[in-house]
Design a protein around this motif. Structure first.
Motif, short mmCIF file in Angstrom:
data_model
loop_
_atom_site.label_atom_id
_atom_site.label_comp_id
_atom_site.label_asym_id
_atom_site.label_seq_id
_atom_site.Cartn_x
_atom_site.Cartn_y
_atom_site.Cartn_z
N VAL A 1 2.57 8.88 2.13
CA VAL A 1 3.92 8.46 1.77
C VAL A 1 4.93 8.88 2.85
O VAL A 1 5.80 8.11 3.24
N CYS A 2 4.79 10.10 3.34
CA CYS A 2 5.78 10.65 4.27
C CYS A 2 5.56 10.25 5.72
O CYS A 2 6.52 10.06 6.46
N PHE A 3 4.30 10.14 6.14
CA PHE A 3 4.01 9.95 7.56
C PHE A 3 3.24 8.67 7.87
O PHE A 3 2.88 8.43 9.01
N GLY A 4 2.97 7.88 6.86
CA GLY A 4 2.21 6.66 7.07
C GLY A 4 0.73 6.89 6.80
O GLY A 4 0.21 7.99 6.91
N THR B 1 0.84 -1.21 0.00
CA THR B 1 0.00 0.00 0.00
C THR B 1 0.87 1.25 0.00
O THR B 1 0.50 2.26 -0.61
N ASP B 2 2.05 1.21 0.64
CA ASP B 2 2.98 2.34 0.57
C ASP B 2 3.40 2.57 -0.88
O ASP B 2 3.44 3.70 -1.36
N CYS B 3 3.72 1.49 -1.57
CA CYS B 3 4.13 1.57 -2.97
C CYS B 3 2.99 2.11 -3.84
O CYS B 3 3.20 2.96 -4.70
N LEU B 4 1.78 1.65 -3.60
CA LEU B 4 0.62 2.12 -4.38
C LEU B 4 0.32 3.59 -4.11
O LEU B 4 -0.06 4.32 -5.02
N ASN B 5 0.50 4.02 -2.86
CA ASN B 5 0.34 5.45 -2.55
C ASN B 5 1.37 6.27 -3.33
O ASN B 5 1.03 7.32 -3.89
#
Length: 190
Positions: free
Chosen positions: A63-66, A12-16
């Motif tokens: 992306v930056c803070f979760g 999900t981090d990658c998709l964001n």
């Protein structure tokens, strides 16, 4: 279980980050079109750019803070606002014989593409919100340093925000933008 959730979190981090790159790409393409074809954006076009920018801010926060529900909320509400402004412009130019505003791209005007993009973005964000394991405490406590993809997405997004802001100031100054802009207010005429 935790390893599975952490793996899902990485996806999900990658998709964001990819969604943020997509929004940056849309804004960079619109700006390039503006410069190359000298087609200045109208006030509704600028509102659509603001909608993309605000949705990008929600994704950038993820992306930056979760991931947080509030970040997704910012992005989803911004996509809805962008849909409203682009639908308004589509309805303004839907009459037979109306040439529309600006040159079409692949047969559709930018505001029609924006309507489709905001709709797809809203669906994508809703799906990401359902998949993201942000409520699991152990997964949320993992360090939130963005990887190279996240950094690329953030820097590209911040750069196009700055370029768009400067371009809008050159076009409109500090007052309202003209309905049918033909030249930059703060630059000598063509």
């Amino acid at each position: 279980m935790i390893h599975h959730l952490l793996g899902l979190r990485r996806w999900t981090d990658c998709l964001n980050a990819l969604a943020l790159l997509g929004i940056s790409g849309v804004l960079w393409f619109a700006f390039a079109w503006q410069i190359v074809l000298y087609e200045l954006p109208c006030p509704l076009c600028l509102l659509q750019r603001v909608g993309f920018a605000m949705a990008g801010i929600g994704l950038m926060l993820n992306v930056c803070f979760g991931s947080r529900p509030a970040h997704y909320g910012i992005a989803i509400l911004s996509a809805l606002a962008g849909m409203v402004s682009s639908a308004r412009q589509v309805l303004l130019h839907i009459a037979p014989g109306d040439p529309g505003f600006g040159s079409p791209f692949l047969g559709l005007h930018f505001y029609t593409w924006a309507l489709v993009a905001f709709f797809v973005l809203g669906l994508f964000l809703g799906g990401l919100l359902l998949l993201d394991p942000m409520k699991v405490k152990e997964a949320a406590d993992v360090s939130r340093t963005p990887g190279w993809l996240g950094k690329l997405a953030v820097y590209s997004f911040l750069a196009i925000l700055l370029v768009t802001l400067l371009s809008t100031l050159l076009e409109c100054g500090f007052g309202p933008c003209p309905d049918d802009p033909t030249e930059y207010l703060w630059l000598p005429g063509k």
